[in-house]
Design a protein around this motif. Structure first.
Motif, PDB file in Angstrom:
ATOM      1  N   LYS A 139      -0.728   0.984  -8.017  1.00  0.00           N
ATOM      2  CA  LYS A 139      -1.122  -0.392  -8.304  1.00  0.00           C
ATOM      3  C   LYS A 139      -0.326  -0.962  -9.475  1.00  0.00           C
ATOM      4  CE  LYS A 139      -5.779  -0.531  -6.386  1.00  0.00           C
ATOM      5  NZ  LYS A 139      -7.223  -0.553  -6.647  1.00  0.00           N
TER       6      LYS A 139
ATOM      7  N   PRO B  69       0.842  -1.194   0.000  1.00  0.00           N
ATOM      8  CA  PRO B  69       0.000   0.000   0.000  1.00  0.00           C
ATOM      9  C   PRO B  69       0.878   1.245   0.000  1.00  0.00           C
ATOM     10  CG  PRO B  69      -0.778  -1.588   1.617  1.00  0.00           C
ATOM     11  CD  PRO B  69       0.546  -2.089   1.141  1.00  0.00           C
TER      12      PRO B  69
ATOM     13  N   THR C  82      -4.744   2.774  -0.654  1.00  0.00           N
ATOM     14  CA  THR C  82      -5.110   1.546   0.053  1.00  0.00           C
ATOM     15  C   THR C  82      -4.725   1.665   1.523  1.00  0.00           C
ATOM     16  OG1 THR C  82      -4.701   0.268  -1.953  1.00  0.00           O
ATOM     17  CG2 THR C  82      -4.756  -0.963   0.112  1.00  0.00           C
TER      18      THR C  82
ATOM     19  N   PRO D 146      -6.151  -5.846  -2.680  1.00  0.00           N
ATOM     20  CA  PRO D 146      -6.845  -5.477  -3.925  1.00  0.00           C
ATOM     21  C   PRO D 146      -6.744  -6.584  -4.978  1.00  0.00           C
ATOM     22  CG  PRO D 146      -4.737  -4.336  -3.791  1.00  0.00           C
ATOM     23  CD  PRO D 146      -4.889  -5.113  -2.517  1.00  0.00           C
TER      24      PRO D 146
ATOM     25  N   TYR E 216      -7.859  -2.809   6.240  1.00  0.00           N
ATOM     26  CA  TYR E 216      -7.115  -3.207   5.034  1.00  0.00           C
ATOM     27  C   TYR E 216      -7.804  -4.388   4.348  1.00  0.00           C
ATOM     28  CZ  TYR E 216      -3.627  -5.588   2.206  1.00  0.00           C
ATOM     29  OH  TYR E 216      -2.996  -6.229   1.173  1.00  0.00           O
TER      30      TYR E 216
END
Length: 377
Positions: free
Chosen positions: A163, A159, A347, A358, A355
């Motif tokens: 991404k 995080p 995130t 993803p 949390y």
């Protein structure tokens, strides 16, 4: 690839819903084994009590490469409310090990569909990463001792990074970490006559001053060392009694393994001096030891080549991460590397109660691992 994405998301959410902490991953192990039996054609062996090793053999001899996913969860109460939230009170996947496991199960499916022409691949589903005991138990496993591994690789979702961004670094990638409980046993006395007992207060104060003096919290320097006080206790809430017992809990971090040993020795010498000075019996209990992930230059190059083939952004960081990771023990013994997989700028942080891994990055991790295997061979 779309069907694979859906399959991995489904198994990831199942793992998320039924988390288990270190050394208790029995049902997790069963779920992983069931998936491998239903979706792949590999030999599956138990390892380190609650772990599994999936073995794929190429048509010809070649390098032996191990990929690792950690499978344990954390003792954290989940606050998310989605359908697949943890059903186990006080336990949840707040480090993304459910996602790491799904990624490696995806690699198993790809290896079944597209067998490598040579070499041997070991997919390690490792238990007990969070308490620092898993890698050691795997390395002590009788079958594992027979293996002559050429390279080891692992990833961790990150995080705070874009991404699908691939985060790499040669040499140290994560920190050495070691925790200690210091127990100080003296003698209680009346609070009006503390001289008739041995109170640990002065010794505790000196320990905290020692910790402050020795700490150099400058991650950009090679002699970085961080000692963090975690928990303190002394005596009871009985105001007529001078305490005769206390505890100090610390966590130590450094990039250098030799510096960690040096600081540990220095702390223990300080405690020995305090024993004599304050008439106390002082005991230390060291635990949750994590060795630094020391990334091999060749292994990092394989990661970068594999990432470039997938047109993934590569972020070469300059400073290691201060957290510990149990995979470090493997990189101390074999050529290999850990790398990061960006989990999103916004995130929630690892180990936070909100949390969630993803699912958009699962296929990225699977494809990257598979490409690394091809590069190494």
């Amino acid at each position: 690839m779309e069907n694979l994405k859906d399959t991995l998301e489904k198994v990831r959410k199942e793992l998320h819903k039924f988390p288990e902490v270190s050394e208790e991953e029995y049902e997790t192990k069963k779920r992983i084994q069931t998936f491998l039996e239903q979706h792949t054609s590999c030999e599956v062996l138990p390892v380190a009590k609650t772990g599994l090793l999936a073995i794929f053999n190429g048509d010809k001899e070649g390098k032996i490469v191990m990929l690792r996913a950690d499978i344990d969860a954390l003792p954290i109460q989940e606050v998310n409310t989605f359908e697949y939230k943890s059903v186990n009170e006080g336990v949840s996947h707040k480090c993304g090990h459910d996602g790491h496991t799904a990624i490696l199960l995806g690699v198993a499916k790809l290896l079944t569909k597209k067998t490598l022409p040579k070499g041997k691949v070991l997919l390690l589903f490792q238990p007990s990463e969070e308490n620092g005991r898993g890698a050691k138990s795997v390395l002590e496993d009788s079958y594992f001792k027979q293996l002559n591994i050429d390279y080891v690789f692992a990833l961790h979702n990150l995080p705070g990074f874009t991404k699908r961004e691939i985060v790499v670094k040669e040499n140290e990638f994560t920190s050495n970490v070691k925790s200690v409980v210091i127990t100080l046993e003296g003698k209680t006395a009346h609070a009006a006559e503390p001289e008739k007992g041995y109170n640990p207060a002065n010794a505790i104060a000196e320990i905290l001053q020692f910790v402050k003096k020795e700490t150099k919290n400058t991650p950009e320097d090679s002699d970085f060392f961080l000692a963090t006080p975690i928990h303190l206790t002394m005596g009871e809430k009985a105001y007529g009694v001078s305490a005769g017992y206390g505890e100090v809990h610390l966590t130590l971090r450094s990039w250098s393994t030799s510096l960690m040993k040096e600081k540990q020795k220095k702390l223990e010498q300080q405690l020995q001096n305090l024993e004599e000075k304050e008439n106390l019996s002082i005991y230390t209990s060291w635990f949750e030891e994590f060795y630094a992930n020391k990334n091999n230059k060749e292994a990092v190059e394989y990661i970068k080549l594999a990432a470039a083939q997938l047109n993934l952004a590569i972020n070469e960081i300059n400073t290691p991460f201060k957290w510990g990771e149990d995979f470090g023990l493997f990189t101390q013994q074999y050529k290999g590397a850990m790398f990061g997989l960006g989990a999103g700028k916004n995130t929630p942080a690892l180990h936070n109660p909100d949390y969630d891994f993803p699912d958009e990055i699962t296929i990225t991790g699977t494809q990257l691992f598979y490409n690394i295997l091809k590069e190494v061979q």
